[in-house]
Design an enzyme around this catalytic site. Structure first.
Site, PDB file in Angstrom:
ATOM      1  CD  GLU A  90      -3.260   8.290  -3.848  1.00  0.00           C
ATOM      2  OE1 GLU A  90      -3.277   9.240  -3.031  1.00  0.00           O
ATOM      3  OE2 GLU A  90      -3.736   7.165  -3.588  1.00  0.00           O
ATOM      4  CE  LYS A 107      -3.803   2.497   0.441  1.00  0.00           C
ATOM      5  NZ  LYS A 107      -3.452   3.778   1.003  1.00  0.00           N
TER       6      LYS A 107
END
Length: 304
Positions: free
Chosen positions: A178, A171
Site C-alpha cells: 500500500e 496484513k
C-alpha cells in the site's frame, strides 16, 4: 453470536455496527465516554471497563480487540488474560507486528486462551459495509468463527493463512505494498501538477479511475479527495503521516522492510516510500499532501 468488542475508534465503531446489522449481539467497551455513547445510540450494549465486559459474556467467551498496536494492545491483552478462562478466545484485529503477536499467542496459550490474529483492510468504508480479513491462528478455532468472519467481510474477502501471527504477517506485507502504491500515485500527480500544459488533476483522476490499467480503490479515493479538497490540496499538510501510532518505525510498512532485510531481499520501492514520508516531516511537499489526502479518504486520518 454474542461477542465482546474492545475499541470503538475509526474502524471499531463501524465494525460493531456492521456486526449488529448482521444479527450479532455485541457488547463493547472503549475508554472514551463519547465513543460508548455513540455505540449506545445505535443500540449496542456497552460496558464501562474490561472487567464488566468479561462478566457480561458467557463461556466460552469471544472478544475482538481493535485498539492501537504496541503498548495499548499489550496492556489490553494482558488485562484480559487475567480475567478470561481457559477455552475463551481473543481475536486481535489491530495492526500488530507479527513478532509481538507470536509473543501474545504464547502468553495466552499458557493460560489456555486462544488467540486469533486478523489483519483488517478496507478502511472505514470496509469496516462499516464489509472488510477484507486476513486470518491467523489455530485452524480448528478459526473455523469455529467462520460465520463471524463471513459476516464481517465483503463477499469472498477473507482467508486463513496459517498459525498464530500469519494473519498479521500477511496484513503487514499488504500495508507495505500500500505504501508503494500510494507513493507512485503521489509522484505521478506531483509531475502532472507541473506539466507544460494546463492539466486538470480532477479530470485526470476521473479518467485514471475509469477502466485504465491503474484503476483501483486508491485511485478512486484520489478522485474523491481532489474533488473534496481541490487540486492544490491547500488545506492538507505536506508532512506525510504514517499508519503507526508511534511514527514510521512502528508502521507496518517499516515492519515489512525489516522482514525483507531478514530474508536478504531488496525492496527499493518500499524503502523509497518510507524515506519520502520521513523527509516530508522537515520538508513538506505536494507528494506529502497527496499521501495525507489518500489516507484521509480511506481511513479518516487527520489531514494536518
Amino acid at each position: 453470536m454474542k461477542i465482546g468488542y474492545v475499541g470503538l475508534g475509526k474502524m471499531g465503531e463501524g465494525m460493531t455496527r456492521h456486526l449488529k446489522d448482521q444479527g450479532h449481539e455485541v457488547i463493547a467497551t472503549d475508554v472514551s465516554d463519547a465513543a460508548r455513547a455513540s455505540a449506545q445510540e445505535y443500540g449496542i450494549t456497552t460496558t464501562f471497563n474490561l472487567r464488566e465486559l468479561v462478566d457480561a459474556l458467557e463461556t466460552p467467551r469471544v472478544i475482538w480487540t481493535m485498539v492501537p498496536s504496541g503498548d495499548i494492545t499489550q496492556s489490553v491483552l494482558t488485562e484480559l488474560s487475567e480475567m478470561m478462562d481457559a477455552g475463551d478466545t481473543i481475536i486481535n484485529g489491530a495492526n500488530e507486528y507479527y513478532k509481538k503477536t507470536l509473543e501474545h499467542g504464547a502468553m495466552l496459550s499458557d493460560k489456555g486462551i486462544n488467540l486469533i490474529d486478523v489483519g483488517v483492510s478496507g478502511g472505514q468504508e470496509g469496516a462499516r459495509g464489509g472488510a477484507c480479513l486476513m486470518i491467523g491462528g489455530n485452524l480448528a478455532i478459526a473455523q469455529t468463527y467462520d460465520q463471524l468472519f463471513s459476516d464481517l467481510a465483503a463477499p469472498s474477502a477473507y482467508g486463513y493463512f496459517g498459525s498464530v501471527g500469519a494473519g498479521h504477517y500477511v496484513k503487514m506485507v499488504h500495508n507495505g505494498i500500500e505504501y508503494g502504491m500510494m507513493q507512485a500515485i503521489a509522484e505521478g500527480f506531483d509531475i502532472l501538477k507541473d506539466a507544460p500544459f494546463t492539466v486538470d488533476l480532477n479530470e485526470v483522476s476521473r479518467v485514471y479511475s475509469s477502466h485504465s490499467i491503474i484503476t483501483s480503490r486508491l485511485m478512486s479515493w484520489t478522485q474523491e479527495g481532489l474533488t473534496q479538497y481541490g487540486a492544490d490540496l491547500d488545506e492538507i499538510s505536506g508532512s506525510a503521516g504514517s499508519g503507526g501510532a508511534q511514527g514510521l518505525s512502528q508502521s507496518e510498512a517499516y515492519w515489512t522492510h525489516l522482514a525483507a532485510q531478514e530474508q536478504g531481499k531488496s525492496t527499493p520501492v518500499l524503502e523509497s516510500s518510507l524515506d519520502v514520508r520521513k523527509k516530508s516531516q522537515e520538508d513538506p511537499s505536494f507528494q506529502g499532501k497527496m499521501i495525507n489526502m489518500m489516507r484521509n479518504m480511506f481511513g479518516g486520518h487527520k489531514i494536518k
